[in-house]
Design an enzyme around this catalytic site. Structure first.
Site, PDB file in Angstrom:
ATOM      1  N   CYS A  92      -7.357  -2.448   8.039  1.00 62.93           N
ATOM      2  CA  CYS A  92      -5.993  -2.460   7.495  1.00 62.93           C
ATOM      3  C   CYS A  92      -5.461  -1.043   7.387  1.00 62.93           C
ATOM      4  O   CYS A  92      -4.334  -0.749   7.801  1.00 62.93           O
ATOM      5  CB  CYS A  92      -5.967  -3.164   6.145  1.00 62.93           C
ATOM      6  SG  CYS A  92      -6.309  -4.924   6.340  1.00 62.93           S
TER       7      CYS A  92
ATOM      8  N   HIS B 158      -1.211  -5.736   1.387  1.00 60.86           N
ATOM      9  CA  HIS B 158      -2.411  -6.560   1.239  1.00 60.86           C
ATOM     10  C   HIS B 158      -2.084  -7.772   0.372  1.00 60.86           C
ATOM     11  O   HIS B 158      -1.354  -7.657  -0.616  1.00 60.86           O
ATOM     12  CB  HIS B 158      -3.537  -5.756   0.558  1.00 60.86           C
ATOM     13  CG  HIS B 158      -4.496  -5.130   1.518  1.00 60.86           C
ATOM     14  ND1 HIS B 158      -4.720  -3.771   1.571  1.00 60.86           N
ATOM     15  CD2 HIS B 158      -5.315  -5.686   2.467  1.00 60.86           C
ATOM     16  CE1 HIS B 158      -5.638  -3.520   2.507  1.00 60.86           C
ATOM     17  NE2 HIS B 158      -6.011  -4.659   3.057  1.00 60.86           N
TER      18      HIS B 158
ATOM     19  N   GLU C  40       0.832  -1.206   0.000  1.00 62.67           N
ATOM     20  CA  GLU C  40       0.000   0.000   0.000  1.00 62.67           C
ATOM     21  C   GLU C  40       0.867   1.257   0.000  1.00 62.67           C
ATOM     22  O   GLU C  40       1.867   1.329   0.684  1.00 62.67           O
ATOM     23  CB  GLU C  40      -0.907   0.011   1.236  1.00 62.67           C
ATOM     24  CG  GLU C  40      -1.919  -1.121   1.273  1.00 62.67           C
ATOM     25  CD  GLU C  40      -2.986  -1.007   0.183  1.00 62.67           C
ATOM     26  OE1 GLU C  40      -3.129   0.089  -0.393  1.00 62.67           O
ATOM     27  OE2 GLU C  40      -3.657  -2.018  -0.079  1.00 62.67           O
TER      28      GLU C  40
HETATM   29  N1  PCA Z   1      -8.110  -7.318   5.945  1.00 63.71           N
HETATM   30  C1  PCA Z   1      -9.020  -6.271   6.327  1.00 63.71           C
HETATM   31  C2  PCA Z   1      -8.967  -6.225   7.819  1.00 63.71           C
HETATM   32  C3  PCA Z   1      -8.314  -7.476   8.247  1.00 63.71           C
HETATM   33  C4  PCA Z   1      -7.724  -8.038   7.034  1.00 63.71           C
HETATM   34  O1  PCA Z   1      -6.962  -9.015   6.988  1.00 63.71           O
HETATM   35  C5  PCA Z   1      -8.781  -4.953   5.599  1.00 63.71           C
HETATM   36  O2  PCA Z   1      -8.357  -4.988   4.440  1.00 63.71           O
HETATM   37  O3  PCA Z   1      -9.044  -3.879   6.148  1.00 63.71           O
END
Ligand code: PCA
Length: 201
Positions: free
Chosen positions: A142, A166, A80
């Protein structure tokens, strides 16, 4: 030896497993690229995930923190670029649904990742693993955890590198969940190891 705090998340919403949890548990205690890895699993809970993370940052005092999260539906590994000062979205695991809330009243509108995200993406692709920079971490947990880590670095520990990656669903999750793209656990884990390797360069 330098220390890396590596966080993952517990399962949430309709996701019965969270591949980040297994990766973090398996890498905990290992030494990679000059870092001792300290793996921790965070709750999907707006009220406690930030304070848990800050407790770990104070207790472990890491040189860097990489947080991992599942992005069900994404096809690639996506470091990100930015976290924004917003909480908004679906119910967390305690049933809380924030609407247009601010994470830190005195915080910046956003913080850029201080991880080498371009080099991570390039290295992953050289290794044959699909990757691209994501320009939004969303406004759910996240983003919340990424923002908390970068806000802490900015206000308390400017030399600590911090950011968020992610990852797509694992095959294990896709079998249970239905129609989402998925990767093998081995490839997901290898991708995280490669990103840590780039950080250690
Ligand atoms: N993904 C979520 C919250 C926990 C996770 O593993 C997110 O993308 O916010």
């Amino acid at each position: 030896m330098k220390k890396l705090l590596l966080t993952g998340f517990e399962p949430f919403l309709s996701y019965t497993v969270n591949p980040t949890m297994r990766i973090v548990e398996e890498l905990n205690g290992l030494e990679l690229a000059g870092y001792e890895i300290v793996g921790k699993v965070l709750p999907v809970d707006f009220a406690s995930s930030g304070t848990k993370l800050l407790d770990y940052l104070k207790e472990i005092d890491p040189d860097a923190v990489i947080s991992l999260g599942l992005a069900g539906g994404r096809y690639k590994i996506t470091p990100e670029r930015i976290a924004i000062n917003v909480k908004d979205g679906a119910a967390d695991n305690e049933g809380h649904i924030p609407i247009d809330e601010t994470i830190h009243l005195e915080g910046e509108p956003g913080y850029f990742s201080t991880l080498p995200i371009r080099q991570m993406v390039n290295r992953l692709m050289e290794e044959g693993l699909p990757a691209e920079i994501s320009n939004t971490a969303g406004t759910y947990l996240c983003n919340n955890v990424m923002y908390e880590a970068l806000h802490y670095a900015k206000t308390n520990k400017p030399n600590m590198k911090a950011g968020f990656i992610h990852i797509p669903a694992s095959h294990e999750l896709a079998i249970q969940h239905g129609k989402i793209p998925s990767w093998s656990h081995a490839d997901l884990k290898r991708s995280v190891e490669i990103c840590i390797g780039v950080l250690g360069k």
